[in-house]
Structures are given as structure tokens and as C-alpha cells.
Design a protein around this motif. Structure first.
Motif, PDB file in Angstrom:
ATOM      1  N   ASP A 155       8.696  61.098  25.011  1.00 17.03           N
ATOM      2  CA  ASP A 155       8.428  62.092  26.297  1.00 17.03           C
ATOM      3  C   ASP A 155       9.892  62.310  26.759  1.00 17.03           C
ATOM      4  O   ASP A 155      10.524  61.866  27.809  1.00 17.03           O
ATOM      5  CB  ASP A 155       7.737  61.255  27.455  1.00 17.03           C
ATOM      6  CG  ASP A 155       7.653  62.277  28.719  1.00 17.03           C
ATOM      7  OD1 ASP A 155       7.846  63.472  28.545  1.00 17.03           O
ATOM      8  OD2 ASP A 155       6.855  61.642  29.607  1.00 17.03           O
ATOM      9  N   ASN A 212      13.994  62.964  31.729  1.00 20.34           N
ATOM     10  CA  ASN A 212      13.976  61.368  31.481  1.00 20.34           C
ATOM     11  C   ASN A 212      15.161  60.950  31.247  1.00 20.34           C
ATOM     12  O   ASN A 212      15.353  59.834  30.396  1.00 20.34           O
ATOM     13  CB  ASN A 212      12.989  61.595  30.682  1.00 20.34           C
ATOM     14  CG  ASN A 212      11.305  61.529  31.324  1.00 20.34           C
ATOM     15  OD1 ASN A 212      11.464  61.207  32.275  1.00 20.34           O
ATOM     16  ND2 ASN A 212      10.203  61.551  30.513  1.00 20.34           N
ATOM     17  N   ASP A 269      11.519  56.459  31.730  1.00 18.21           N
ATOM     18  CA  ASP A 269      10.038  56.783  31.704  1.00 18.21           C
ATOM     19  C   ASP A 269       9.650  56.537  30.151  1.00 18.21           C
ATOM     20  O   ASP A 269       9.409  57.184  29.332  1.00 18.21           O
ATOM     21  CB  ASP A 269       9.953  58.284  31.702  1.00 18.21           C
ATOM     22  CG  ASP A 269       8.677  58.542  31.783  1.00 18.21           C
ATOM     23  OD1 ASP A 269       7.630  57.658  31.586  1.00 18.21           O
ATOM     24  OD2 ASP A 269       8.061  59.871  31.767  1.00 18.21           O
TER      25      ASP A 269
HETATM   26 MG    MG Z   1       6.471  60.582  31.062  1.00 19.70          MG
END
Ligand code: MG
Ligand code: GN1
Length: 356
Positions: free
Chosen positions: A217, A222, A236
Motif C-alpha cells: 500500500d 503512506n 501504514d
Molecule cells: Mg493502507
């Protein structure tokens, strides 16, 4: 009410922080995330993990804590500041568990907040793209020797194209007339792209491209940056699990090279920025160069295409299903995200020769 609850949960964890206030951090599509301010720093990030989406939350937390510990060990010879800011650190509950489970069945985990950091939803300079690439490459390098078999598949078949096509096809059979009609053009693109969009999966399944620890991700929001736009830390890590580097490379490119946010509705603003692609790739390969195979390298551009496509496919599937997966702010939010990703893909395809 929510404040009482957050304060109570925060106090179930073992730390020296004295609760002062909270602020919701609302950029994620799945979990509920809160900044917990304390009387004296450090602050904390308290997160409710969505157990509708993540079926094995204890397993997920074990994954991410193990990966954080692995990286922490690697940073042991660095300055205290680097150790504290270079990797997510999780607090344990007073009973020693890495998560707290409330009476209602919700799972919570608590991280130390990395202070004086900023995130970017969209990228405005090549330097940020480069720094993002460097940090993502470093994350893959630091986890290279982590035994990938020790990680559970947090969401089985998360980036598996056949699986996502199957979900999409089921959604098409169940969708409302209105939503099918609104999706027509995109359903056709999806059906026409099937072959190319399975290439990476085949290479993974045949073992030609190896499975490693991946983040899964890697959207640019992030990544934490300091005020001078130097990359500090990848956050994350819920979806850390076995994967191929193209997932991480591609998902980062999907957000870094989009000249607009992933749900921008004015599609004229959505273009693929090739300069940022170059800058990100340069940063990514800085640490990765020695550990990337010629085949992995060759398929990086297809990784970008594939990850933009798979997000479009997943957003459209959710739209056809009546918005049951992603958080949405208005009825056509998932459709707008789909249109945006397909516009980005088209812009990338038009410039593919420059990238390759
Ligand atoms: Mg995520
Ligand atoms: C979701 O919740 P968040 O924003 O961390 C999704 C990602 C998508 C992303 C799109 C578990 O991530 O796969 O790329 O939205 N996470 C999950 O913005 O499905």
C-alpha cells in the motif's frame, strides 16, 4: 462519547503518555485513525483496524510488529533520532499484547507518532518523488532478509488479478441497472485488458519473478517527510505480506505521477507526470540496484500500469457492489475514482515509450 472511548482505549496501553486531546486523521479508506495528543510528547496514533476487511487482525498485527522489529534491529547502530523516526514503533497493552480488543469486538493498536512530519496526497516536485522512491527501495532492502514465509497473507490474493477479475464479474451480475449503465465504458476497457493485466501474475506464479516481503500500500500519503522534504519513514504497514516489487513500485507511481488526487473529478487535471516517474525510479533503484533481477527491472513499467489498473478495477467493483468496501463521501465517489485511474492509465499509455 468518542473522546471518552478513545481515552479509555489509549489508557489500556502501556506508555507514559497522559491523554490531552484527539484529532481524527481521515485520509485512509479502511481503518479509523486518531492522533492522540498528550500533555508531554511523544504523541500517539491510535487505530481501529477494520475487521470486516481484515479477517485475521491478530495475524495482521503480528506481521507488522515483526517487520518493525526486524527494521529496528537494522537501525541499532544509527543515531537515537534515526531509530525513533526511521520505523514505526508499536506500544503494547498493559497485559503485553500488541493490540487491545474492546467489548464491541473492535481491535485497536497504538503507535508512537513521528513528530514534525508531513504527508503528501499529491506530489509537486521531483525531489519528493525521488525521496519517496529512495525510502520505498530502502524498505524493501531492509526487509529483504526477513523470512517471507513467516508473514500471513493479510488479505488473501490482495493483488491477484484473476481474483480481482472474478470479484468484478460477480459484481457486474449483481449491479443495479443505473450503475451498470454508468460503468459501461469502463467495463469494456476491463474486458479488453485481461491478457496484458495478467502478465505479472503469470511471472509471479511461474517463479520467474520472486516473491519478497512487500508493503502493498505504497501510495505516497503512506510516506512521512520532514519539513525539508526528506523522506523519514514508511507508514501504514497493515498490508505487509508476500508480494513482488512491482506492487510496491507500481502503487507508488500511481499516486506520485498523478498530477491530481486519486478522486479528482476534473479529469483535465489528471495526467501522468513522466519526470516524476524518472525521479521516483532513480530513488527506488538507489538502494535496490544490487538486489533487482533483469526481469524485475524490465517489468517495472508494466508494474505501474498494472497497479493503476487494479485500483481502477477494485474501485469499479465496489461501485457496482453498492459501495460496501471503501469509505465514500458521496454516491458516485467510487465511480469518480475509477474514471480518474483510467484517465491516468490512458495518459501513462500515451507516454509509454518515454518511460520504457
Ligand atoms: Mg493502507
Ligand atoms: C486502501 O485505507 P488505505 O487508504 O490505507 C486500500 C489500498 C488502496 C487504497 C486506495 C486494505 O488503503 O489497497 O490502494 O485504499 N487498502 C486496502 O487509496 O484495501
Amino acid at each position: 462519547m468518542i473522546e471518552e472511548q478513545l481515552k479509555y482505549i489509549f489508557n489500556q496501553f502501556d506508555h507514559k503518555g497522559e491523554y490531552k486531546s484527539f484529532k481524527e486523521l481521515a485520509s485512509g479508506h479502511i481503518n479509523d485513525t486518531y492522533l492522540i495528543k498528550t500533555v508531554r510528547k511523544p504523541y500517539f496514533v491510535l487505530q481501529r483496524i477494520n475487521h470486516g476487511v481484515f479477517k485475521d487482525v491478530p495475524g495482521l498485527i503480528e506481521n507488522k510488529v515483526a517487520v518493525s522489529c526486524h527494521i529496528q534491529k537494522k537501525l541499532e547502530n544509527k543515531s537515537k533520532k534515526k531509530q525513533e523516526r526511521g520505523v514505526l514503533a508499536f506500544a503494547r497493552t498493559k497485559g503485553g499484547s500488541a493490540y487491545y480488543r474492546g467489548h464491541e469486538g473492535n481491535y485497536w493498536n497504538l503507535m508512537y507518532f513521528i513528530d514534525k512530519s508531513v504527508t503528501h496526497e499529491t506530489v509537486k516536485s521531483g525531489d519528493i518523488a525521488y525521496e519517496g522512491g529512495k525510502l520505498m527501495g530502502k524498505f524493501l532492502m531492509l526487509t529483504k532478509d526477513f523470512d517471507v514465509n513467516k508473514l500471513i497473507e493479510v488479505i488473501p490474493k490482495f493483488h491477484d488479478m484473476s481474483f480481482r477479475y472474478t470479484q468484478f464479474e460477480e459484481a457486474v451480475t449483481k449491479a443495479s441497472k443505473e450503475r451498470l449503465e454508468a460503468s459501461k465504458e469502463y467495463i469494456k476497457i476491463i474486458n479488453d485488458s485481461r491478457q496484458e493485466m495478467h502478465i505479472l501474475q503469470s511471472l509471479k506464479e511461474s517463479g520467474a519473478i520472486r516473491t519478497r516481503v512487500t508493503h502493498n500500500d505504497t501510495k505516497i500519503s503512506n510516506v512521512l517527510f520532514n519539513k525539508n522534504n526528506k523522506g523519514i519513514c514508511v507508514i501504514d504497514t497493515d498490508t505487509v505480506m508476500p508480494g513482488i516489487i512491482h506492487y510496491d513500485f507500481g502503487d507508488a507511481i500511481r499516486t506520485i505521477c498523478n498530477t491530481a488526487a486519486e478522486d479528482e473529478t476534473n479529469l483535465e487535471l489528471v495526467e501522468f507526470n513522466v519526470d516524476f516517474y524518472k525521479a521516483y525510479t532513480k530513488g527506488f533503484l538507489k538502494h535496490m540496484k544490487s538486489s533487482i533481477s533483469p526481469l524485475e527491472l524490465k517489468y517495472l513499467p508494466l508494474g505501474a500500469k498494472t497497479m493503476i489498473f487494479i485500483m481502477a478495477l477494485r474501485f469499479l467493483t465496489d461501485y457496482l457492489n453498492g459501495d460496501i468496501y471503501y469509505k465514500t463521501k458521496y454516491p458516485d465517489h467510487n465511480l469518480d475514482r475509477t474514471k480518474n485511474q483510467f484517465k491516468l492509465l490512458q495518459s501513462l499509455s500515451n507516454q509509454l515509450s518515454k518511460i520504457e
